[in-house]
Design a protein around this motif. Structure first.
Motif, mmCIF file in Angstrom:
data_model
loop_
_atom_site.group_PDB
_atom_site.id
_atom_site.type_symbol
_atom_site.label_atom_id
_atom_site.label_comp_id
_atom_site.label_asym_id
_atom_site.label_seq_id
_atom_site.Cartn_x
_atom_site.Cartn_y
_atom_site.Cartn_z
ATOM 1 N N LEU A 262 31.841 36.993 87.941
ATOM 2 C CA LEU A 262 32.070 36.498 86.585
ATOM 3 C C LEU A 262 32.350 34.996 86.586
ATOM 4 C CD1 LEU A 262 32.506 36.826 83.565
ATOM 5 C CD2 LEU A 262 34.859 37.563 84.030
ATOM 6 N N HIS A 263 33.193 34.526 87.539
ATOM 7 C CA HIS A 263 33.495 33.100 87.607
ATOM 8 C C HIS A 263 32.256 32.293 87.994
ATOM 9 C CE1 HIS A 263 37.526 34.830 87.757
ATOM 10 N NE2 HIS A 263 37.958 33.666 87.303
ATOM 11 N N LEU A 305 30.541 42.430 82.652
ATOM 12 C CA LEU A 305 31.393 41.659 83.554
ATOM 13 C C LEU A 305 32.735 41.340 82.918
ATOM 14 C CD1 LEU A 305 28.922 39.085 85.175
ATOM 15 C CD2 LEU A 305 30.132 40.932 86.337
ATOM 16 N N VAL A 306 32.707 40.968 81.636
ATOM 17 C CA VAL A 306 33.948 40.603 80.947
ATOM 18 C C VAL A 306 34.844 41.823 80.780
ATOM 19 C CG1 VAL A 306 34.904 39.734 78.781
ATOM 20 C CG2 VAL A 306 32.893 38.638 79.768
ATOM 21 N N LYS A 309 36.268 43.066 84.605
ATOM 22 C CA LYS A 309 36.437 41.900 85.484
ATOM 23 C C LYS A 309 37.226 42.197 86.750
ATOM 24 C CE LYS A 309 40.402 40.380 82.696
ATOM 25 N NZ LYS A 309 40.337 41.572 81.833
ATOM 26 N N ASN A 315 32.268 43.646 89.363
ATOM 27 C CA ASN A 315 32.450 42.190 89.475
ATOM 28 C C ASN A 315 32.751 41.842 90.931
ATOM 29 O OD1 ASN A 315 32.754 39.505 88.686
ATOM 30 N ND2 ASN A 315 34.919 39.769 88.143
#
Length: 357
Positions: A262-263, A305-306, A309, A315
């Motif tokens: 995600l990052h 993904l959000v 997370k 993720n």
């Protein structure tokens, strides 16, 4: 087609943590007394013979492990400490008839450790020869005498080989010297408990075995893991026509070790914008299984993904050299398809005059 989840994170996860926080590794035996800092070829020594300038000076250990001092036969010092080398020099002086055993006074102090090569294999990112104890770029020495050079320790050799992979078994690291193998426990680097980090010498061989499963505890910066990794990002989603327009800079592609997908997607500017059109964007991750070394490709929606997370399977952690690509949402794709059809069937000037594009 991309997989639903990365195999290395899904089916190979280790069931337990390395150790409970603050626990002492089992069968821990301090080894610092057994493995004092040994001399290697290139190490620089300051030798002083009392009242004898001809026999005193700065001398380096030869490639064959001997020390050459004027008027004396070469003295074997490979693998010895500076204190043991001092005794060898004193004995050589008496054997040559230059001094009596009762009157000889010799001082041998370390001036600077040399750079050495150590072989590191197994569950590390870059197996092969590891350069340990390297000097500054200008070749300068920090101190006139007694330079400790912390780089001449096992943990530095492992980090020089790219650091341990997530599947490393740190409780069974093997250090082999002159045919003798010792098994070391380095789990304390991650747990904070007592551990062994012995000094090493030229020609040592280090092997980090694989546990056959993935320890998520190991995916973070440490003494023996990468401080950061390089990932490859591609974002050609609308309205961008290039990575430059997506604001993907060199800084965005360098992330701390332990960063999740995600990052990485946020670094590629895949996340955010208008929710109606961008929430269903997808992110593709190309990664290498650290155990099988096979390339695996997975796909996630930004929304997924959000929402998930903190789930490793949804993720996953990023590994060195991973690639991330962003794809537009179904709404954006449909809009582009319709636009292409209109431009093909109806002349562009007519479309613009009717629609105001």
């Amino acid at each position: 087609m991309p997989q639903n989840r990365p195999g290395w994170a899904a089916s190979n996860a280790c069931p337990d943590k390395l150790l409970a926080d603050g626990a002492v590794p089992p069968n821990h035996v301090p080894m610092f007394n057994e493995l004092p800092v040994p001399l290697s070829p290139g190490d620089q020594l300051d030798v002083r013979v009392h009242n004898d300038a001809a026999l005193s000076g700065s001398f380096s250990v030869n490639m064959d492990g001997t020390l050459t001092i004027p008027f004396l036969k070469d003295i074997p010092v490979l693998g010895l400490t500076a204190e043991q080398a001092e005794a060898k020099v004193a004995k050589a002086l008496t054997s040559a008839g230059l001094y009596r055993a009762s009157t000889v006074r010799v001082s041998v102090k370390l001036k600077h450790w040399a750079t050495i090569q150590v072989s590191v294999a197994g569950a590390v990112f870059q197996p092969g020869r590891s350069l340990v104890g390297d000097r500054k770029p200008d070749g300068s020495v920090d101190q006139d005498l007694g330079d400790s050079t912390p780089g001449r320790y096992l943990s530095y050799a492992i980090k020089g080989a790219g650091g341990v992979r997530p599947d490393a078994d740190l409780g069974k690291v093997r250090l082999t010297r002159s045919g003798t193998t010792r098994v070391l426990d380095l789990t304390g680097i991650f747990t904070g408990s007592a551990m062994e980090d012995p000094p090493i010498m030229q020609g040592d061989q280090v092997f980090v075995p694989s546990s056959g499963c993935i320890h998520s505890d190991l995916v973070r910066p440490s003494q023996i893991t990468p401080p950061g990794i390089r990932v490859f990002l591609s974002n050609l989603t609308q309205p961008a026509a290039s990575n430059a327009q997506s604001a993907i800079s060199t800084q965005a592609t360098n992330v701390p070790y332990g960063t999740r997908l995600l990052h990485g997607a946020i670094s590629a500017n895949c996340v955010g914008g208008i929710r109606l059109t961008n929430a269903s964007r997808s992110v593709v991750l190309a990664t290498t299984n650290p155990i099988t070394r096979q390339t695996e490709v997975i796909e996630r929606s930004v929304e997924e993904l959000v929402r998930s997370k903190d789930r490793d399977l949804i993720n996953p952690y990023l590994l060195p050299g991973d690639g991330i690509a962003c794809y537009d949402s179904a709404v954006t794709n449909g809009r582009d398809v319709m636009r292409s059809l209109l431009e093909t069937v109806v002349p562009i000037p007519v479309v613009r005059s009717v629609t105001g594009w």
